[in-house]
Design a protein around this motif. Sequence first.
Motif, PDB file in Angstrom:
ATOM      1  N   PHE B 165      80.313  49.680  58.791  1.00  0.00           N
ATOM      2  CA  PHE B 165      81.355  48.876  58.817  1.00  0.00           C
ATOM      3  C   PHE B 165      81.015  47.344  58.831  1.00  0.00           C
ATOM      4  O   PHE B 165      81.846  46.703  58.130  1.00  0.00           O
ATOM      5  CB  PHE B 165      82.077  48.897  60.491  1.00  0.00           C
ATOM      6  CG  PHE B 165      82.670  50.193  60.819  1.00  0.00           C
ATOM      7  CD1 PHE B 165      83.898  50.228  60.313  1.00  0.00           C
ATOM      8  CD2 PHE B 165      82.414  51.168  61.357  1.00  0.00           C
ATOM      9  CE1 PHE B 165      84.983  51.303  60.439  1.00  0.00           C
ATOM     10  CE2 PHE B 165      83.215  52.394  61.762  1.00  0.00           C
ATOM     11  CZ  PHE B 165      84.473  52.433  61.072  1.00  0.00           C
ATOM     12  N   GLU B 166      79.971  46.832  59.138  1.00  0.00           N
ATOM     13  CA  GLU B 166      79.562  45.504  58.859  1.00  0.00           C
ATOM     14  C   GLU B 166      79.441  45.285  57.358  1.00  0.00           C
ATOM     15  O   GLU B 166      79.933  44.117  57.052  1.00  0.00           O
ATOM     16  CB  GLU B 166      78.186  45.214  59.522  1.00  0.00           C
ATOM     17  CG  GLU B 166      77.553  43.947  59.331  1.00  0.00           C
ATOM     18  CD  GLU B 166      78.350  42.560  60.173  1.00  0.00           C
ATOM     19  OE1 GLU B 166      79.514  42.954  60.333  1.00  0.00           O
ATOM     20  OE2 GLU B 166      78.092  41.597  60.192  1.00  0.00           O
ATOM     21  N   GLY B 167      78.977  46.130  56.766  1.00  0.00           N
ATOM     22  CA  GLY B 167      78.586  45.949  55.266  1.00  0.00           C
ATOM     23  C   GLY B 167      80.092  45.932  54.778  1.00  0.00           C
ATOM     24  O   GLY B 167      80.535  45.013  54.057  1.00  0.00           O
ATOM     25  N   PHE B 168      80.815  46.754  55.163  1.00  0.00           N
ATOM     26  CA  PHE B 168      82.209  46.863  54.381  1.00  0.00           C
ATOM     27  C   PHE B 168      82.903  45.535  54.839  1.00  0.00           C
ATOM     28  O   PHE B 168      83.965  45.190  53.812  1.00  0.00           O
ATOM     29  CB  PHE B 168      83.148  48.278  54.770  1.00  0.00           C
ATOM     30  CG  PHE B 168      84.370  48.293  54.435  1.00  0.00           C
ATOM     31  CD1 PHE B 168      84.507  48.720  53.052  1.00  0.00           C
ATOM     32  CD2 PHE B 168      85.663  47.998  55.021  1.00  0.00           C
ATOM     33  CE1 PHE B 168      85.817  48.837  52.256  1.00  0.00           C
ATOM     34  CE2 PHE B 168      86.753  48.009  54.466  1.00  0.00           C
ATOM     35  CZ  PHE B 168      86.746  48.540  53.046  1.00  0.00           C
ATOM     36  N   LEU B 183      90.158  47.034  50.645  1.00  0.00           N
ATOM     37  CA  LEU B 183      90.978  47.046  51.776  1.00  0.00           C
ATOM     38  C   LEU B 183      92.151  47.757  51.757  1.00  0.00           C
ATOM     39  O   LEU B 183      92.340  48.419  52.780  1.00  0.00           O
ATOM     40  CB  LEU B 183      91.245  45.545  51.921  1.00  0.00           C
ATOM     41  CG  LEU B 183      90.011  44.981  52.724  1.00  0.00           C
ATOM     42  CD1 LEU B 183      90.367  43.358  52.905  1.00  0.00           C
ATOM     43  CD2 LEU B 183      90.003  45.383  54.020  1.00  0.00           C
ATOM     44  N   ARG B 184      92.950  47.694  50.669  1.00  0.00           N
ATOM     45  CA  ARG B 184      94.221  48.485  50.250  1.00  0.00           C
ATOM     46  C   ARG B 184      93.824  49.947  50.653  1.00  0.00           C
ATOM     47  O   ARG B 184      94.615  50.524  51.247  1.00  0.00           O
ATOM     48  CB  ARG B 184      94.472  48.220  48.935  1.00  0.00           C
ATOM     49  CG  ARG B 184      95.856  48.606  48.842  1.00  0.00           C
ATOM     50  CD  ARG B 184      96.065  49.117  47.414  1.00  0.00           C
ATOM     51  NE  ARG B 184      97.699  49.208  47.345  1.00  0.00           N
ATOM     52  CZ  ARG B 184      98.528  48.275  46.991  1.00  0.00           C
ATOM     53  NH1 ARG B 184      98.072  47.314  46.378  1.00  0.00           N
ATOM     54  NH2 ARG B 184      99.699  48.612  46.768  1.00  0.00           N
ATOM     55  N   ILE B 185      92.506  50.446  50.115  1.00  0.00           N
ATOM     56  CA  ILE B 185      92.273  52.005  50.441  1.00  0.00           C
ATOM     57  C   ILE B 185      92.191  52.212  51.682  1.00  0.00           C
ATOM     58  O   ILE B 185      92.706  53.054  52.311  1.00  0.00           O
ATOM     59  CB  ILE B 185      91.093  52.252  49.422  1.00  0.00           C
ATOM     60  CG1 ILE B 185      91.290  52.160  47.925  1.00  0.00           C
ATOM     61  CG2 ILE B 185      90.735  53.732  50.031  1.00  0.00           C
ATOM     62  CD1 ILE B 185      90.187  52.443  46.991  1.00  0.00           C
ATOM     63  N   ALA B 186      91.151  51.080  52.530  1.00  0.00           N
ATOM     64  CA  ALA B 186      91.168  51.378  53.991  1.00  0.00           C
ATOM     65  C   ALA B 186      92.638  51.336  54.635  1.00  0.00           C
ATOM     66  O   ALA B 186      92.569  52.190  55.397  1.00  0.00           O
ATOM     67  CB  ALA B 186      90.212  50.161  54.465  1.00  0.00           C
ATOM     68  N   SER B 187      93.315  50.641  54.185  1.00  0.00           N
ATOM     69  CA  SER B 187      94.666  50.675  55.039  1.00  0.00           C
ATOM     70  C   SER B 187      95.282  52.021  54.739  1.00  0.00           C
ATOM     71  O   SER B 187      96.102  52.252  55.656  1.00  0.00           O
ATOM     72  CB  SER B 187      95.536  49.320  54.431  1.00  0.00           C
ATOM     73  OG  SER B 187      96.607  49.671  53.659  1.00  0.00           O
TER      74      SER B 187
END
Lengths: 297, 538
Positions: B165-168, B183-187
């Motif tokens: 998570f820190e790296g991301f 980030l868009r994919i994460a969302s």
Amino acid sequence: MTASPDAPEAADPAAEPAVARPASVRGRLVSATARRSRPASARRRRRSSTLVLSLALMATGVLWTVLAPSGSAQDSAADSAAVREGRALYLQGCSTCHGLNAAGTVSGPSLIGVGEAAVDFQMSTGRMPLAKPGAQAERKEPSYSQVQIDQIAAYIQTLGGGIEKPEVSEEALADADLMFGGELYRANCAQCHQAAGEGAPLTYGKYAPALTNATPEQIVEAMRVGPESMPVFAESQIDEEGATAVAAYILHMRDTPSPGGHKLGSYGPVPEGLLAWLVGIGGLLGVCLWIGARQKV
Amino acid sequence: MTTTSGPGAPAPKLAKRPSPVRKMNRAVDERFHTQRSLRENLNKVFPDHWSFMIGEIALYSFVILLLTGIYLTLFFDPSNTEIIYDGSYVPLKGVEMSRAYASTLDISFDTRAGLVFRQIHHWAALLFVAAIIVHLFRVFFTGAYRKPREINWLIGVGLLVMGIFEGFAGYSLPDDLLSGTGLRIASSIAQSIPVVGTWASFLVFNGEWPGTNFLPRLYVAHILLIPGLLLALIGAHMGILWFQKHTDFPGPGKTEDNVVGHRVFPVFAVKSGGFFMMVFAMLALLGGLAQINPIWLFGPYDPSKVSSASQPDFYIGFLDGSTRLMPPWEFRGLGHTVAAVFWPTVILPGILFTLLALYPWLESKFTGDRESHNLLQRPREAPTRTAIGAMSITFYVVLWISGGNDVIAKTFSISLNAMTWAGRVGIIILPPIAYVVTKKLCIALNARDHEIAHHGIETGIIRQLPSGEFVEDHRPKPDPVPDHPVVPTHRFELSPPGEHGNGHGKTGVATRARKAVTGFFTEEKAEGGEEPVSGARH
Ligand code: HEM
């Protein structure tokens, strides 16, 4: 495939009938924005018009005769030595696939109306003559000289016109706005050719090639022609200034040494991860083993 | 706590008059009672094995992440506010971008040593997670997680997840095209979670994607919350290790109740200090010579743009791979639509990390082994575990390769569709093959060890007996033969502690340093010799 000794002089003026396309063809391909004149292109247009105005009528005639089903049209192009040479070269090297009158066969599409830009792009990048059928023609060393390419281009141009070969001058490249080129590149090209122009695969064995070898002319030609799965970027979308800026940006990207050290192919996280594992972890595990071995007591 | 069984050495002569330093030391001790714990801790014994140093790579990378990260915070501005770039990178001059992206460009082009710090920081992030993964393999394949160390295994899994998570979060901070795409994919992954997804995504992104105020939040997570958590977890990890003491491989003089190795001071401390320098040197080399994350080529984030070959950092790669392999199946039911990304990016890692976290308990449940273990096993001694490990690694590696399948397809001129299908087939058939092959291999190796332990080592000399029978000569295995089959390693040449090195003539630098410092700190006689010592495990 032998070029006649007088070919060099003949090639240049003969290549120009491109401009003398019928108005209807020009109107379809080129929008008003493209005609916004810049010094270099204006000069070129003035020169070409004086050189070939005399051929205009003839070329128009050629176009209409070619569009007619009869195959006898080529004979009337005999006026120009370059076109004649080009036709001979064409018959020798290309007609097996593209047909005797360039109308296409099962092994190659019709070349009528593709224009000299397409021929120059396909031949100067070595894609044509096609070496082996595959998912996509590959870039390789061109097998024709530039003079011969211009001759074939001139010949194809007489068959229904098409997009003329763009000129990209050194000055225009030097003056180009890198910021504008970068914006256009990221908006229009990066999704296939990758942010740093390293290329990427498309589906079913097709790929957007790396832009590491393309010349400025080829870059602009590719945009205008849209080879294979690449879309066409007409002058209505990206005008001449923009196209030059894109070319300048691509050259800038690949010729500027990277500030951060070795580029790793500019391919982002995949080679980075590989290096972290192979050199980073691999090297440090080696250190562990070395320290461990030295501790044998 | 730790008592030494090393032989007594003649007490070094105490200084006649206490030096000022020594006096101060005594003064501190009289007030804070530091001597006792110092003595105990400096005398702590650590076993030697090269594989026990892998965790240290992760630890030192983390230290370097903290140091370089602090430098970056001096210049980074985590703001979504749009400005016009006016720095020294010409191709972006005049482009509208967020302050976050502009300040990362400034770090790269207009800050002294900014780029090299950024690059070391990013390389350290990759090394950090990679070292955690290798360390996990070491712990797994030697059975070090068995009782009593299950909690430290659990903490380790927590560290891995937090590290990812820190790296991301860091990867997403500069607000370049790659960050934004990630980030868009994460969302969309967050939104794919049934029932709570939309709500969770709103909460995290402060509204509709791309939220207006998201970067400051991400920044707080990246430089405060997650590093704080990592620090706390690392503290607990090391504390438990200190308290429970390190495991070791079986060998002469080694039992379930002792530790054989070197004391913290001086040998272990010097060794570790040197190793820290090596890790630092490696990262400085990478950061100085190899470009990483050239954000100026990607351009500012713009939802309408995307570059091909947009990849996450390697530790997210397996999720990218699982998404690429997953057929686009959507599930509809109970009034909800479950998007296709839900299965490979939420359910799959959920299952994987749960299994990983619970593994020590699962194993003890299935083997019925409820004993405490301080001696390690070699991978071949536990064929089923080793085979499970090989199977899991194979599974992970197929996903990982599939995450980069476009780059591989391009590099080796393979069709991308062929790569995807190879991945789909591979993910099903390769792990079981790895399981079977590994298990067979372990059993065969065990049989050979057994053979050696009981019949000696093959000499290659064939003799014909008078009866006409052929036999091969076996050289007896060197003594001492432990009661379990262990292939001879250098440890067999070790004399048991106490047999030699009783101080006579042994005055290496380490010995002298140790004597000096032990005397200095403890005002007690120094122990003799730098030879391995064994401490009781209580
Ligand atoms: C307390 C410790 C840390 C601090 C203060 C810190 C600080 C920062 C800052 C300010 C940035 C943005 C500036 C930039 O991108 O150049 C950044 C980026 C980043 N951080 Fe950290 N960080 C810390 C720990 C970590 C850890 C533990 C990891 C990984 C496991 C990590 C991974 C990253 C990555 C991958 C980036 C993107 C770097 C890039 O621009 O290429 N950071 N960090």
